[in-house]
Design a protein around this motif. Structure first.
Motif, PDB file in Angstrom:
ATOM      1  N   ILE A   1       7.466  -0.778   0.055  1.00 11.55           N
ATOM      2  CA  ILE A   1       6.139  -1.279   0.422  1.00 11.55           C
ATOM      3  C   ILE A   1       6.263  -2.214   1.620  1.00 11.55           C
ATOM      4  O   ILE A   1       5.511  -2.103   2.589  1.00 11.55           O
ATOM      5  CB  ILE A   1       5.453  -2.017  -0.759  1.00 11.55           C
ATOM      6  CG1 ILE A   1       5.260  -1.101  -1.964  1.00 11.55           C
ATOM      7  CG2 ILE A   1       4.137  -2.662  -0.313  1.00 11.55           C
ATOM      8  CD1 ILE A   1       4.262   0.012  -1.803  1.00 11.55           C
ATOM      9  N   ALA A   2       7.237  -3.124   1.571  1.00 11.50           N
ATOM     10  CA  ALA A   2       7.432  -4.100   2.655  1.00 11.50           C
ATOM     11  C   ALA A   2       7.773  -3.431   3.982  1.00 11.50           C
ATOM     12  O   ALA A   2       7.449  -3.966   5.042  1.00 11.50           O
ATOM     13  CB  ALA A   2       8.517  -5.096   2.264  1.00 11.50           C
TER      14      ALA A   2
ATOM     15  N   MET B   1       2.339  -1.214   9.371  1.00  8.50           N
ATOM     16  CA  MET B   1       1.185  -2.060   9.051  1.00  8.50           C
ATOM     17  C   MET B   1      -0.058  -1.250   8.721  1.00  8.50           C
ATOM     18  O   MET B   1      -0.767  -1.549   7.763  1.00  8.50           O
ATOM     19  CB  MET B   1       0.867  -3.000  10.221  1.00  8.50           C
ATOM     20  CG  MET B   1       1.670  -4.256  10.201  1.00  8.50           C
ATOM     21  SD  MET B   1       1.002  -5.536  11.309  1.00  8.50           S
ATOM     22  CE  MET B   1       1.080  -4.737  12.893  1.00  8.50           C
ATOM     23  N   ALA B   2      -0.329  -0.230   9.511  1.00  8.80           N
ATOM     24  CA  ALA B   2      -1.538   0.571   9.287  1.00  8.80           C
ATOM     25  C   ALA B   2      -1.497   1.241   7.913  1.00  8.80           C
ATOM     26  O   ALA B   2      -2.500   1.272   7.199  1.00  8.80           O
ATOM     27  CB  ALA B   2      -1.706   1.609  10.389  1.00  8.80           C
ATOM     28  N   THR B   3      -0.345   1.752   7.533  1.00  8.77           N
ATOM     29  CA  THR B   3      -0.203   2.410   6.229  1.00  8.77           C
ATOM     30  C   THR B   3      -0.362   1.399   5.102  1.00  8.77           C
ATOM     31  O   THR B   3      -1.023   1.680   4.096  1.00  8.77           O
ATOM     32  CB  THR B   3       1.161   3.123   6.124  1.00  8.77           C
ATOM     33  OG1 THR B   3       1.296   4.036   7.215  1.00  8.77           O
ATOM     34  CG2 THR B   3       1.315   3.860   4.816  1.00  8.77           C
ATOM     35  N   PHE B   4       0.211   0.203   5.270  1.00  3.81           N
ATOM     36  CA  PHE B   4       0.101  -0.845   4.265  1.00  3.81           C
ATOM     37  C   PHE B   4      -1.370  -1.212   4.033  1.00  3.81           C
ATOM     38  O   PHE B   4      -1.835  -1.259   2.890  1.00  3.81           O
ATOM     39  CB  PHE B   4       0.899  -2.077   4.705  1.00  3.81           C
ATOM     40  CG  PHE B   4       0.767  -3.255   3.789  1.00  3.81           C
ATOM     41  CD1 PHE B   4       1.360  -3.267   2.538  1.00  3.81           C
ATOM     42  CD2 PHE B   4       0.046  -4.368   4.187  1.00  3.81           C
ATOM     43  CE1 PHE B   4       1.236  -4.362   1.689  1.00  3.81           C
ATOM     44  CE2 PHE B   4      -0.086  -5.468   3.355  1.00  3.81           C
ATOM     45  CZ  PHE B   4       0.515  -5.469   2.107  1.00  3.81           C
TER      46      PHE B   4
ATOM     47  N   GLU C   1      -3.992   0.557   4.828  1.00  4.71           N
ATOM     48  CA  GLU C   1      -4.679   1.737   4.304  1.00  4.71           C
ATOM     49  C   GLU C   1      -4.486   1.819   2.793  1.00  4.71           C
ATOM     50  O   GLU C   1      -5.412   2.135   2.043  1.00  4.71           O
ATOM     51  CB  GLU C   1      -4.141   3.003   4.973  1.00  4.71           C
ATOM     52  CG  GLU C   1      -4.850   4.253   4.561  1.00  4.71           C
ATOM     53  CD  GLU C   1      -4.325   5.465   5.316  1.00  4.71           C
ATOM     54  OE1 GLU C   1      -3.996   6.457   4.642  1.00  4.71           O
ATOM     55  OE2 GLU C   1      -4.254   5.419   6.544  1.00  4.71           O
ATOM     56  N   MET C   2      -3.287   1.478   2.340  1.00  6.28           N
ATOM     57  CA  MET C   2      -2.981   1.493   0.916  1.00  6.28           C
ATOM     58  C   MET C   2      -3.847   0.466   0.183  1.00  6.28           C
ATOM     59  O   MET C   2      -4.413   0.756  -0.877  1.00  6.28           O
ATOM     60  CB  MET C   2      -1.492   1.193   0.718  1.00  6.28           C
ATOM     61  CG  MET C   2      -0.968   1.416  -0.653  1.00  6.28           C
ATOM     62  SD  MET C   2       0.815   1.053  -0.655  1.00  6.28           S
ATOM     63  CE  MET C   2       1.374   2.279  -1.819  1.00  6.28           C
ATOM     64  N   ILE C   3      -3.963  -0.734   0.737  1.00  2.63           N
ATOM     65  CA  ILE C   3      -4.799  -1.772   0.132  1.00  2.63           C
ATOM     66  C   ILE C   3      -6.253  -1.305   0.079  1.00  2.63           C
ATOM     67  O   ILE C   3      -6.927  -1.429  -0.952  1.00  2.63           O
ATOM     68  CB  ILE C   3      -4.668  -3.102   0.903  1.00  2.63           C
ATOM     69  CG1 ILE C   3      -3.281  -3.688   0.678  1.00  2.63           C
ATOM     70  CG2 ILE C   3      -5.751  -4.097   0.468  1.00  2.63           C
ATOM     71  CD1 ILE C   3      -2.963  -4.899   1.530  1.00  2.63           C
ATOM     72  N   ILE C   4      -6.735  -0.747   1.167  1.00  6.54           N
ATOM     73  CA  ILE C   4      -8.115  -0.251   1.211  1.00  6.54           C
ATOM     74  C   ILE C   4      -8.319   0.852   0.183  1.00  6.54           C
ATOM     75  O   ILE C   4      -9.348   0.904  -0.495  1.00  6.54           O
ATOM     76  CB  ILE C   4      -8.475   0.202   2.635  1.00  6.54           C
ATOM     77  CG1 ILE C   4      -8.582  -1.020   3.545  1.00  6.54           C
ATOM     78  CG2 ILE C   4      -9.774   1.008   2.653  1.00  6.54           C
ATOM     79  CD1 ILE C   4      -8.610  -0.701   5.026  1.00  6.54           C
ATOM     80  N   ASP C   5      -7.327   1.722   0.035  1.00  7.34           N
ATOM     81  CA  ASP C   5      -7.433   2.794  -0.962  1.00  7.34           C
ATOM     82  C   ASP C   5      -7.536   2.241  -2.382  1.00  7.34           C
ATOM     83  O   ASP C   5      -8.225   2.817  -3.225  1.00  7.34           O
ATOM     84  CB  ASP C   5      -6.243   3.764  -0.843  1.00  7.34           C
ATOM     85  CG  ASP C   5      -6.375   4.711   0.333  1.00  7.34           C
ATOM     86  OD1 ASP C   5      -7.468   4.801   0.926  1.00  7.34           O
ATOM     87  OD2 ASP C   5      -5.362   5.359   0.670  1.00  7.34           O
ATOM     88  N   VAL C   6      -6.862   1.119  -2.642  1.00  4.00           N
ATOM     89  CA  VAL C   6      -6.990   0.483  -3.959  1.00  4.00           C
ATOM     90  C   VAL C   6      -8.426   0.012  -4.150  1.00  4.00           C
ATOM     91  O   VAL C   6      -9.044   0.248  -5.187  1.00  4.00           O
ATOM     92  CB  VAL C   6      -6.001  -0.695  -4.131  1.00  4.00           C
ATOM     93  CG1 VAL C   6      -6.294  -1.470  -5.416  1.00  4.00           C
ATOM     94  CG2 VAL C   6      -4.561  -0.186  -4.137  1.00  4.00           C
ATOM     95  N   PHE C   7      -8.988  -0.644  -3.114  1.00  2.34           N
ATOM     96  CA  PHE C   7     -10.375  -1.124  -3.202  1.00  2.34           C
ATOM     97  C   PHE C   7     -11.366   0.011  -3.375  1.00  2.34           C
ATOM     98  O   PHE C   7     -12.409  -0.162  -4.005  1.00  2.34           O
ATOM     99  CB  PHE C   7     -10.761  -1.924  -1.947  1.00  2.34           C
ATOM    100  CG  PHE C   7     -10.109  -3.268  -1.857  1.00  2.34           C
ATOM    101  CD1 PHE C   7     -10.085  -4.139  -2.926  1.00  2.34           C
ATOM    102  CD2 PHE C   7      -9.528  -3.668  -0.668  1.00  2.34           C
ATOM    103  CE1 PHE C   7      -9.498  -5.385  -2.829  1.00  2.34           C
ATOM    104  CE2 PHE C   7      -8.937  -4.913  -0.560  1.00  2.34           C
ATOM    105  CZ  PHE C   7      -8.915  -5.768  -1.640  1.00  2.34           C
ATOM    106  N   LYS C   8     -11.055   1.166  -2.830  1.00  2.00           N
ATOM    107  CA  LYS C   8     -11.965   2.312  -2.908  1.00  2.00           C
ATOM    108  C   LYS C   8     -11.866   3.063  -4.228  1.00  2.00           C
ATOM    109  O   LYS C   8     -12.724   3.888  -4.530  1.00  2.00           O
ATOM    110  CB  LYS C   8     -11.686   3.294  -1.762  1.00  2.00           C
ATOM    111  CG  LYS C   8     -12.149   2.804  -0.419  1.00  2.00           C
ATOM    112  CD  LYS C   8     -11.861   3.872   0.625  1.00  2.00           C
ATOM    113  CE  LYS C   8     -12.417   3.540   1.968  1.00  2.00           C
ATOM    114  NZ  LYS C   8     -12.106   4.587   2.951  1.00  2.00           N
ATOM    115  N   LYS C   9     -10.828   2.781  -5.003  1.00  2.00           N
ATOM    116  CA  LYS C   9     -10.656   3.490  -6.272  1.00  2.00           C
ATOM    117  C   LYS C   9     -11.864   3.241  -7.169  1.00  2.00           C
ATOM    118  O   LYS C   9     -12.368   2.127  -7.266  1.00  2.00           O
ATOM    119  CB  LYS C   9      -9.369   3.056  -6.971  1.00  2.00           C
ATOM    120  CG  LYS C   9      -8.124   3.538  -6.236  1.00  2.00           C
ATOM    121  CD  LYS C   9      -6.863   3.290  -7.014  1.00  2.00           C
ATOM    122  CE  LYS C   9      -6.591   4.309  -8.064  1.00  2.00           C
ATOM    123  NZ  LYS C   9      -6.669   5.703  -7.749  1.00  2.00           N
ATOM    124  N   GLU C  10     -12.332   4.272  -7.808  1.00  2.00           N
ATOM    125  CA  GLU C  10     -13.502   4.178  -8.675  1.00  2.00           C
ATOM    126  C   GLU C  10     -13.283   3.145  -9.776  1.00  2.00           C
ATOM    127  O   GLU C  10     -14.180   2.379 -10.112  1.00  2.00           O
ATOM    128  CB  GLU C  10     -13.818   5.557  -9.269  1.00  2.00           C
ATOM    129  CG  GLU C  10     -15.223   5.691  -9.745  1.00  2.00           C
ATOM    130  CD  GLU C  10     -16.273   5.510  -8.652  1.00  2.00           C
ATOM    131  OE1 GLU C  10     -17.298   4.869  -8.951  1.00  2.00           O
ATOM    132  OE2 GLU C  10     -16.084   5.964  -7.520  1.00  2.00           O
TER     133      GLU C  10
END
Length: 131
Positions: free
Chosen positions: A98-99, A103-106, A108-117
């Protein structure tokens, strides 16, 4: 993303076990800041309409998620290791992996967590505490 437009990670569904690391991260960021996400006039209006026909609960969840994303971006440094651990648990990757993400992928991953239903549903339920 790689050449095939496939993500470099896959996130599993959030479960009850994920609440505890989420709360740990939230406490490091500042619970008062998160509480403020539920106190905006827009959120109060959406919560008041939540039982009525045509209420847009997805919009409520997304509105709160966006506010939380902003808070997270501001305070991310104070809970770096916790975020790495949480994302590692969701993705099956190591904290070291993860570390070392771009940066963009990291982010994007955080945003994907926020978008999870499940994430939006969780915060919709929590928002009821502030009615």
């Amino acid at each position: 993303m790689n050449e095939n437009n496939a993500k470099a990670y896959e996130l599993r569904n959030l479960t009850a076990d994920d609440v505890f690391p989420m709360f740990k991260i939230i406490s490091k960021i500042g619970i008062k800041e998160f509480k403020a996400c539920f106190e905006s006039d827009e959120v109060k209006k959406m919560v008041a309409q939540s039982g009525k026909e045509g209420a847009d609960l997805n919009a409520l969840g997304m509105s709160v998620a966006i506010d939380i994303a902003g808070i997270l971006m501001t305070n991310i440094g104070s809970c770096k290791e916790d975020i790495y651990q949480f994302l590692a648990q969701l993705s099956g990757m190591s904290k070291k992996d993860i570390a070392s993400l771009p940066m963009a992928t990291f982010f994007e991953m955080i945003i994907d967590v926020f978008k999870k239903e499940e994430f939006k549903d969780f915060f919709q339920v929590v928002s009821k505490l502030f009615k």
